[in-house]
Every structure is written in C-alpha cells, then in structure tokens.
Design a protein around this motif. Structure first.
Motif, mmCIF file in Angstrom:
data_model
loop_
_atom_site.group_PDB
_atom_site.id
_atom_site.type_symbol
_atom_site.label_atom_id
_atom_site.label_comp_id
_atom_site.label_asym_id
_atom_site.label_seq_id
_atom_site.Cartn_x
_atom_site.Cartn_y
_atom_site.Cartn_z
ATOM 1 N N SER A 25 0.826 -1.210 0.000
ATOM 2 C CA SER A 25 0.000 0.000 0.000
ATOM 3 C C SER A 25 0.861 1.261 0.000
ATOM 4 O O SER A 25 2.061 1.213 0.290
ATOM 5 N N THR A 65 -3.646 0.807 -2.643
ATOM 6 C CA THR A 65 -4.363 0.590 -1.379
ATOM 7 C C THR A 65 -3.957 -0.707 -0.687
ATOM 8 O O THR A 65 -4.386 -0.964 0.428
ATOM 9 N N GLY A 66 -3.170 -1.537 -1.377
ATOM 10 C CA GLY A 66 -2.814 -2.837 -0.831
ATOM 11 C C GLY A 66 -3.745 -3.951 -1.270
ATOM 12 O O GLY A 66 -3.486 -5.119 -1.013
#
Length: 363
Positions: free
Chosen positions: A32, A77-78
């Motif tokens: 992220s 965002t991961g």
C-alpha cells in the motif's frame, strides 16, 4: 488453462487474447501507499505498443491502461490492482486463411493438440499481444522499486550478426536517453543506424531476424534470492524464457565463462574503507549462490526471428495433409525493439517479488 500467474508475494495474473475485446492483468501483493503514476504506466505501454515505426508491426493500438481497482487518490491501497487494456485494431479476417492450417514455428499445432481447440485469430492467448499486460504490471513493480533506489535498464545489443560494443553503464539515465533516441532502441547510436538499415532491408525481403537484449539492474541490497530452487538468476531466467520468441538467457559471463579458467573468472573482493564491499570484476553478474551480491546484475536475452514471414511456406493442415501457407497480416520483422520494455517489466516483477521476500526475512 493453468500457467497464467507469475510470482509469489508480488503476484500477477494476465488475461485476454490477441483478437478478443481486451487484455489485462490483476496484480496481487503490491504494498500500500505506493505512488501510482498513471502517466508513467502509459509511457511504458507506449514503448511496447505496435505501429511505432517502419521496423515494427503496423497494427495500431493505443494501449490505454484502464486502472479498475486497487488505487485511490493516486496511491496503491494494498488490494488487488486490476488494469484493463482494450483491443482496438483487430483484423481477424487476416487470419482466416490459417483457420485449418498450422503456421511453421508458431503455437498453432501445439495448442490444437493440447486443448483440441485454438483461437487462430492472431494466435489468441499465445500471441505476444499478451505481453502488454506484463508491461502494465511491470510499471507498477518499477514504481515500487523506485522507492528503494533500484534501477533497471535494457537495450538492444544485437540484431542478427550485428553487435553493439560494451557500454559505459555508469549513468543509466543517460543510456535511457540514448536508447530512446532511435527506433531500434540500441543505446549505441552508430550500431543503431546499422541495425535499422538491416532490419528494414529484411522487412522489404519479406523475412524476419532475431536479436539480443542486454539488461543491467542496479541498487539491490545483498541477499536477494532464495535457496535452493528459487535462486535469483533462476527466477530471472524463467521470467525471460516466458516471453514470446525468447530462446536463450545468460547472466554474467554466460556461455563465454565456460571458456575461461577459474583464475580468470573469479571475482576478487575489494575492501575500501567507508564503502560497500565490491568485486574487481563482475563475471558473476551480480549473483553468487543464487543471491545478489551488491554488484550490478547483468544478463542477456536472445530472441528468435519472428515466425510469420511474408513468403509461401510448406506446412500441413488439421487433417495432416501437406499444403502451403502464405504470410499475411501485420507483423514485426524483428521483435527486439518492442521487447526491450517487456524484458525490463519481467525483471522488475522478479525483483519486486524477491524484495518483498527479503523484507519479510530481514534480520
């Protein structure tokens, strides 16, 4: 169909066919808060896209990357990052003449025998069109590696029997500028001019030619790689050999090292106060025992001639009868100018995956 995913922690899965609606990639495991520069991703795809010059296929694809998920306000965002790339300039009719015939040195026969069905339009899943998805994923990997000071540079070092001289690789940024100043993507301008003239003549003769791409990776910590089967050079080799038309991979001294004596080939350590340990030579190609040793990683990738030639060839049809086949459609006379960015992308994916493993094992 298995075999569509690559990597362990930084893992990609590609989808789509040459003449389908789109191709694309899902990237799982990207950390992220990585800055996702969409202009950079597009610039990477532009280096691979068709229709760039007189020595590449004239298929016209804008290869616009559509990021569907995994990015918010310019940062990863991961969660899985999905990138879709629509196909725009398919001419499936160009392949109707091979519907029941097998093109020499293509995947037509092997796909038909394995699956009992094949998408003959441009080779379907076996087409090099699939590599656009890898380039998009590789761009994300490069953005991750950039935050760790890791650089990757590749260029066309050979076409046919033409070979560029060894480059001074002290300034990779300057070499990128030299590479992008010509349509063959060779960082030596004099050799580039010869290569362009040679490839253009091959194209006019209705034939194709192979070539070689040399790569340098700089800025790695010592210790990337895993014993015993996931050695760094083993994974780099697999990555390169997974690229369409690749028939050879060597790192460091490569095959030439087999002609040397141990006293010539051993890389002697140099100890300098206040500086990182390095070696006097780099025949090891930056990898020893399957682990990075802090020196530049160097390797070469060899590409065969493009299999589709604009000449009549003998072949067989699906009934096993002998016939002839004529080359049609839009094809590269030499794949290496567009393959440079593919090589860099696959190298970035390998290094990103191993960097995450390294970080998880950090002492």
């Amino acid at each position: 169909m298995a075999g569509n995913s690559f990597g362990d922690l930084f893992r990609i899965t590609t989808y789509g066919e040459s003449h389908g609606k789109a191709i694309g990639v899902i990237i799982d495991g990207c950390p992220s808060q990585i800055d996702i520069d969409e202009d950079f991703i597009q610039s990477e795809l532009d280096k691979r896209k068709p229709g760039q010059s007189k020595i590449t296929t004239q298929r016209k694809e804008s290869d616009i990357a559509q990021i569907l998920s995994g990015v918010f306000e310019g940062k990863s965002t991961g969660t899985p990052i999905a990138i879709n790339i629509p196909n725009e300039d398919q001419r499936s009719k160009d392949y109707s003449h091979i519907k029941d015939k097998f093109r020499p040195s293509h995947a037509d026969y092997t796909y038909q025998m394995k699956y009992g069905i094949r998408d003959y339009r441009g080779g379907g899943r076996s087409s090099a069109r699939e590599t656009a998805a890898r380039v998009a994923a590789g761009a994300i990997a490069k953005l991750f590696l950039k935050q760790h000071g890791i650089e990757i540079f590749a260029h066309v070092s050979g076409v046919g029997q033409l070979e560029a001289p060894n480059l001074d690789v002290s300034d990779l940024t300057e070499l990128v500028s030299l590479r992008e100043s010509n349509i063959v993507r060779c960082a030596d301008p004099a050799t580039a001019a010869e290569m362009i003239e040679f490839i253009d003549q091959i194209r006019k003769n209705g034939d194709t030619v192979g070539g070689r791409i040399s790569t340098v990776i700089r800025g790695l910590p010592v210790g990337l790689g895993e014993p015993v089967f996931d050695k760094l050079h083993a994974d780099l080799g697999k990555a390169m050999l997974s690229i369409n038309a690749v028939h050879g991979f060597e790192y460091g001294s490569g095959f030439a090292g087999s002609e040397m004596l141990g006293s010539e080939h051993n890389d002697i350590f140099i100890a300098e106060e206040g500086k990182a340990t390095r070696t006097k030579t780099n025949f090891s190609g930056g990898i020893q025992g399957g682990l990075s040793n802090g020196m530049d990683i160097t390797f070469r990738t060899a590409f065969k001639p493009v299999a589709t030639i604009m000449r009549d060839q003998a072949t067989i049809d699906e009934s096993g009868s002998e016939t002839t086949i004529s080359g049609k459609g839009r094809h590269d006379p030499c794949v290496v100018p567009r393959a440079v960015i593919i090589v860099e992308a696959m190298a970035a994916l390998v290094i990103a995956d191993h960097l995450l493993k390294y970080q998880s094992n950090a002492r």
